[in-house]
Motif scaffolding. Structure first.
Motif, PDB file in Angstrom:
ATOM      1  N   LEU A  45     -17.292  24.592  12.803  1.00 36.18           N
ATOM      2  CA  LEU A  45     -16.450  25.250  11.729  1.00 36.18           C
ATOM      3  C   LEU A  45     -15.588  24.362  11.148  1.00 36.18           C
ATOM      4  CD1 LEU A  45     -15.296  27.866  10.792  1.00 36.18           C
ATOM      5  CD2 LEU A  45     -13.412  28.063  12.325  1.00 36.18           C
ATOM      6  N   ALA A  46     -14.963  23.264  11.697  1.00 38.36           N
ATOM      7  CA  ALA A  46     -14.105  22.458  10.993  1.00 38.36           C
ATOM      8  C   ALA A  46     -15.189  21.645   9.997  1.00 38.36           C
ATOM      9  CB  ALA A  46     -13.465  21.546  11.881  1.00 38.36           C
ATOM     10  N   VAL A  47     -16.292  21.023  10.451  1.00 38.38           N
ATOM     11  CA  VAL A  47     -17.290  20.298   9.545  1.00 38.38           C
ATOM     12  C   VAL A  47     -17.767  21.458   8.371  1.00 38.38           C
ATOM     13  CG1 VAL A  47     -19.270  19.313   9.582  1.00 38.38           C
ATOM     14  CG2 VAL A  47     -17.901  18.897  11.551  1.00 38.38           C
ATOM     15  N   ALA A  48     -17.867  22.468   8.700  1.00 39.71           N
ATOM     16  CA  ALA A  48     -18.539  23.213   7.495  1.00 39.71           C
ATOM     17  C   ALA A  48     -17.315  23.676   6.561  1.00 39.71           C
ATOM     18  CB  ALA A  48     -18.884  24.603   7.870  1.00 39.71           C
ATOM     19  N   GLU A  49     -16.154  23.738   6.928  1.00 42.51           N
ATOM     20  CA  GLU A  49     -15.004  23.979   6.306  1.00 42.51           C
ATOM     21  C   GLU A  49     -14.694  22.729   5.329  1.00 42.51           C
ATOM     22  OE1 GLU A  49     -11.006  26.201   6.726  1.00 42.51           O
ATOM     23  OE2 GLU A  49     -11.908  25.967   8.671  1.00 42.51           O
ATOM     24  N   TRP A  50     -14.808  21.469   5.950  1.00 46.24           N
ATOM     25  CA  TRP A  50     -14.625  20.292   5.384  1.00 46.24           C
ATOM     26  C   TRP A  50     -15.667  20.004   4.173  1.00 46.24           C
ATOM     27  CZ3 TRP A  50     -10.880  16.716   4.839  1.00 46.24           C
ATOM     28  CH2 TRP A  50     -11.442  15.601   4.389  1.00 46.24           C
ATOM     29  N   LEU A  70      -6.440  22.912   3.697  1.00 47.50           N
ATOM     30  CA  LEU A  70      -7.642  22.380   4.266  1.00 47.50           C
ATOM     31  C   LEU A  70      -7.946  22.730   5.553  1.00 47.50           C
ATOM     32  CD1 LEU A  70      -9.720  20.302   3.812  1.00 47.50           C
ATOM     33  CD2 LEU A  70      -8.335  18.527   4.531  1.00 47.50           C
ATOM     34  N   MET A  71      -8.762  23.452   5.973  1.00 49.68           N
ATOM     35  CA  MET A  71      -9.148  23.658   7.402  1.00 49.68           C
ATOM     36  C   MET A  71      -8.249  24.698   7.966  1.00 49.68           C
ATOM     37  SD  MET A  71     -10.873  20.041   8.950  1.00 49.68           S
ATOM     38  CE  MET A  71      -9.732  20.033  10.138  1.00 49.68           C
ATOM     39  N   ALA A  72      -7.760  25.545   7.137  1.00 49.07           N
ATOM     40  CA  ALA A  72      -7.220  26.637   7.683  1.00 49.07           C
ATOM     41  C   ALA A  72      -7.682  27.439   8.619  1.00 49.07           C
ATOM     42  CB  ALA A  72      -6.555  27.533   6.501  1.00 49.07           C
ATOM     43  N   ALA A  99     -17.294  22.321   2.541  1.00 53.49           N
ATOM     44  CA  ALA A  99     -17.292  23.184   1.536  1.00 53.49           C
ATOM     45  C   ALA A  99     -15.975  23.062   0.433  1.00 53.49           C
ATOM     46  CB  ALA A  99     -16.876  24.649   1.928  1.00 53.49           C
ATOM     47  N   GLU A 100     -14.958  22.257   1.390  1.00 52.99           N
ATOM     48  CA  GLU A 100     -13.807  21.940   0.439  1.00 52.99           C
ATOM     49  C   GLU A 100     -14.018  20.594  -0.479  1.00 52.99           C
ATOM     50  OE1 GLU A 100      -9.786  22.004  -0.748  1.00 52.99           O
ATOM     51  OE2 GLU A 100     -11.064  23.591   0.118  1.00 52.99           O
ATOM     52  N   ARG A 101     -14.829  19.815   0.277  1.00 54.37           N
ATOM     53  CA  ARG A 101     -15.113  18.520  -0.347  1.00 54.37           C
ATOM     54  C   ARG A 101     -15.959  18.908  -1.662  1.00 54.37           C
ATOM     55  NH1 ARG A 101     -19.664  15.821   2.301  1.00 54.37           N
ATOM     56  NH2 ARG A 101     -20.695  17.447   1.087  1.00 54.37           N
ATOM     57  N   ASP A 102     -17.028  19.637  -1.637  1.00 56.86           N
ATOM     58  CA  ASP A 102     -17.722  20.260  -2.857  1.00 56.86           C
ATOM     59  C   ASP A 102     -16.988  20.895  -3.889  1.00 56.86           C
ATOM     60  OD1 ASP A 102     -19.998  19.228  -1.303  1.00 56.86           O
ATOM     61  OD2 ASP A 102     -20.591  21.038  -0.918  1.00 56.86           O
ATOM     62  N   ARG A 103     -15.950  21.776  -3.339  1.00 52.25           N
ATOM     63  CA  ARG A 103     -15.065  22.452  -4.355  1.00 52.25           C
ATOM     64  C   ARG A 103     -14.248  21.626  -4.760  1.00 52.25           C
ATOM     65  NH1 ARG A 103     -10.177  24.696  -5.033  1.00 52.25           N
ATOM     66  NH2 ARG A 103      -9.158  23.714  -3.245  1.00 52.25           N
TER      67      ARG A 103
END
Length: 126
Positions: free
Chosen positions: A29-34, A106-108, A36-40
């Motif tokens: 989950l943390a990696v997926a969130e990271w 980030l990673m909320a 997605a946030e990087r792309d955004r």
């Protein structure tokens, strides 16, 4: 029939396997969130950069128009007023950027799930 020691060992193994599976899920989950946030953030930076370049040209042309219109009568006042307006706008933007930078997002979801896991295990959150 299994003895008490074997039951304890088996329960310990199941507990460790569950903890590892939960940790792996949280890590994924943390990696997926990271990602997605990087792309955004990359998209945001590119769009904001392009917008700022175009806005800079537009403001420059507007200021040039104002100075040319008032060139004969009050050119120094026109330049001074335009400069003051730009300084005020820059101050407002810098203040807004600082306020946005203080917001943590980030990673909320990962932190929320980890907090729920901690509470489920009976530990209090510091």
């Amino acid at each position: 029939m299994a003895g008490p020691a074997e039951n304890v060992i088996s329960a310990g193994r199941r507990l460790i396997a569950n903890l590892i599976a939960t940790g792996e899920t949280r890590l994924r989950l943390a990696v997926a969130e990271w990602e997605a946030e990087r792309d955004r953030m990359l998209t945001l930076l590119l769009l904001a950069g392009a917008g700022l370049i175009v806005l800079s040209f537009a403001i420059g042309m507007l200021l040039l128009l104002i100075v040319v219109v008032y060139w004969e009568e009050n050119r120094l006042q026109a330049i001074g007023i335009c400069s003051a307006a730009l300084f005020i706008l820059a101050g407002v933007l810098i203040f807004s950027a600082k306020r946005v930078a203080k917001q943590r997002k980030l990673m909320a979801a990962t932190l929320h799930h980890l907090d729920r896991d901690r509470q489920a295990l009976g530990h209090s959150h510091d």
